[in-house]
Scaffold this active site. Structure first.
Site, PDB file in Angstrom:
ATOM      1  CB  SER A 254      61.935  18.027   4.690  1.00  0.00           C
ATOM      2  OG  SER A 254      62.789  17.360   3.797  1.00  0.00           O
TER       3      SER A 254
ATOM      4  CG  ASP B  96      57.665  17.835  -2.077  1.00  0.00           C
ATOM      5  OD1 ASP B  96      58.794  18.001  -2.562  1.00  0.00           O
ATOM      6  OD2 ASP B  96      57.472  17.526  -0.890  1.00  0.00           O
TER       7      ASP B  96
ATOM      8  CG  HIS C  52      60.620  19.755  -0.044  1.00  0.00           C
ATOM      9  ND1 HIS C  52      59.901  18.651   0.342  1.00  0.00           N
ATOM     10  CD2 HIS C  52      61.700  19.801   0.785  1.00  0.00           C
ATOM     11  CE1 HIS C  52      60.512  18.050   1.346  1.00  0.00           C
ATOM     12  NE2 HIS C  52      61.597  18.732   1.629  1.00  0.00           N
TER      13      HIS C  52
END
Length: 498
Positions: free
Chosen positions: A183, A401, A437
């Site tokens: 991330s 994601d 994610h």
């Protein structure tokens, strides 16, 4: 922070990759009372406030070796307060591992540091120069341009230099240095390869937010799409309908879309014939979905700003409702509503009351890029200095994601290849079907990137595949459902094997 945000994804982003510990190089350090003396170590604009031995623990919930724990802060400018920690295990494997953050950071990523420590690494992490328990919060940036630079890249370098000096003083210089993050941590990982190409031998960049300014513009694009009319809202029941249709068209027996690039899913097929009923989509909902899947475009030039999202994870836990649409389906109370508000209000416009619906994807985006891309983006396609240093880079991204479009990783990877030619000798991309994610979803929730990067750096074993594991309930303490090899992109896009 709102109760439904409580899943600690900011702290845990990237922890899934810390599996299958690599072989120990050597046991180069045993417990020493000299740990406490590290507070006397003199480093430029750094204050070391605490250094102590932490005894080993055999508690199953928190087992760890004994280690020297050092806490400090760096102040490269009068407005900087970059806090960091360095942990050096009693029996060190000779490797240094720096861990990235999630969101807007604000805390030291101790959970992922602990995962590296138990595998014998000396580890370090930083809060990126500000303190906040809310990973969507950018209020700290209002009126503080130096703190913005600290978050953008300077905190990384300050932590690296201080950590290596501390480790060297206590246990000797690291033989190999690694960086890993997902991330924002993935953005940080690519920042390291681009800005500081000699600092790390191996880097793992997961689901990177490296196109930072365009990523948050995409958040505004999606919010504007679903809030344009009340009928455009996408509540959870409609997302279930959408995901079911996408999986019926393109999914396999496990409910995973193996290759979204080959899936021509069109939500218009779900358009209601008459009225708005539970088993179909209104015309406004279809229009909103089409904009989200397509991604933002410049209204004047029609140039792509960012790739859109791939089908397949819309209704999953921590899927679109969590990130894009919110519990009411109108975009409010979603993570990207919070991110967009914070970035554009506190950083770009310096106005806590900025109206997100006013953003212009032509002139406003141009201004944002000119002022803030040099600080926050890590989208430079020239990795030649990192390659020349002998560095190795593994990038991965979940195809499903819901936070950062998977195709943006594909776009960046292809752009690097267009500039540098084939990158297989130092940079490889792995796309994980069904993964949300940094983990979760119908696909794998753990990728064995750490053993892969150490083998590549130390034994020159380039990874053609990564071991991808699916644990029941996304919990590594639960039984394993599937273990399969994940092939490097683009040789095979699918999570294949048996």
């Amino acid at each position: 922070m709102r109760p439904w945000f409580k899943r600690p994804w900011f702290a845990l982003a990237g922890i899934a990759a810390l599996v299958a510990a690599p072989a120990v190089l050597s046991q180069t350090r045993t417990p020493s009372p000299a740990c406490g003396a590290l507070t006397n170590l003199s480093l430029p604009h750094v204050v070391l406030s605490r250094a102590m031995i932490v005894p080993a623990s055999i508690d199953p919930a928190n087992a760890h070796p004994g280690y020297c724990r050092v806490t400090g802060a760096s102040h490269p400018t009068p407005d900087s307060d970059i806090r960091f920690e360095v942990w050096i295990p009693d029996h060190w494997n000779g490797r240094y591992l720096q861990l990235g953050n999630g969101g807007f950071a604000g805390t030291i990523p101790e959970p992922v540091m602990a995962a590296g420590l138990v595998q014998g690494f000396a580890v370090a992490g930083t809060d990126d120069g500000h303190q906040s328990s809310d990973g969507t919060d950018a209020g700290w940036a209002l009126g503080h341009p130096e703190k913005q630079i600290d978050f953008g890249y300077r905190a990384l370098k300050e932590t690296t230099d201080a950590a290596k000096a501390i480790i060297t003083a206590y246990a000797g210089a690291p033989k190999y240095s690694y960086f890993q993050g997902c991330s924002d941590g993935g953005r940080e990982a690519l920042t390291e390869a681009q800005r500081y190409p000699r600092d790390f031998n191996g880097i793992v960049a997961g689901d990177p937010a490296n196109h930072w300014t365009h990523l948050f513009a995409n958040g505004l694009w999606d919010y504007q799409a679903i809030s344009a009319t009340p009928a455009g809202a996408l509540p959870p029941d409609k997302l279930k309908l959408v995901e079911a249709a996408a999986l019926k068209q393109c999914g396999d027996a496990d409910g995973v879309i193996q290759d979204p690039l080959a899936c021509d899913f069109r939500p218009r097929a779900l358009l209601c014939k008459s009225g708005d009923t539970p088993d179909c989509l209104s015309s406004d909902q279809v229009a909103a979905l089409e904009k989200i899947y397509a991604g933002p475009r410049n209204p004047r030039t029609h140039e792509k700003i960012l790739s859109g999202f791939s089908p397949g994870g819309e209704a999953e836990d921590n899927g679109w409702t969590h990130w894009i649409t919110g519990p009411a389906g109108d975009g409010k109370q979603s993570l990207f509503h919070a991110f967009g508000h914070n970035f554009f209000s506190y950083i770009v416009y310096g106005d806590p009351n900025y109206d997100m619906t006013r953003f212009d994807f032509d002139n406003d985006l141009k201004m944002t890029d000119e002022k803030f891309a040099p600080v926050f983006n890590s989208y430079d396609t020239d990795l030649s200095a990192f390659q020349a240093h002998g560095g190795k880079l593994i990038q991965y991204h979940g195809w499903a994601d819901p936070a950062i479009p998977a195709l943006d990783s594909v776009d960046y990877f292809k752009s690097v290849q267009a500039r540098m030619g084939a990158t297989g000798n130092f940079y490889r991309l792995f796309m994980a079907p069904g993964m949300l994610h940094c983990g979760g979803g119908r696909g794998p929730n753990m990728l064995a990137t750490l053993p892969a990067i150490t083998a590549w750096v130390e034994q020159n074993k380039a990874p053609d595949t990564l071991i991808a594991t699916k644990y029941h309930g996304d919990d590594p303490r639960q039984p394993v459902e599937r273990v399969r090899p994940l092939c490097a992109f683009p040789a095979h896009a699918e999570w294949n094997g048996g």
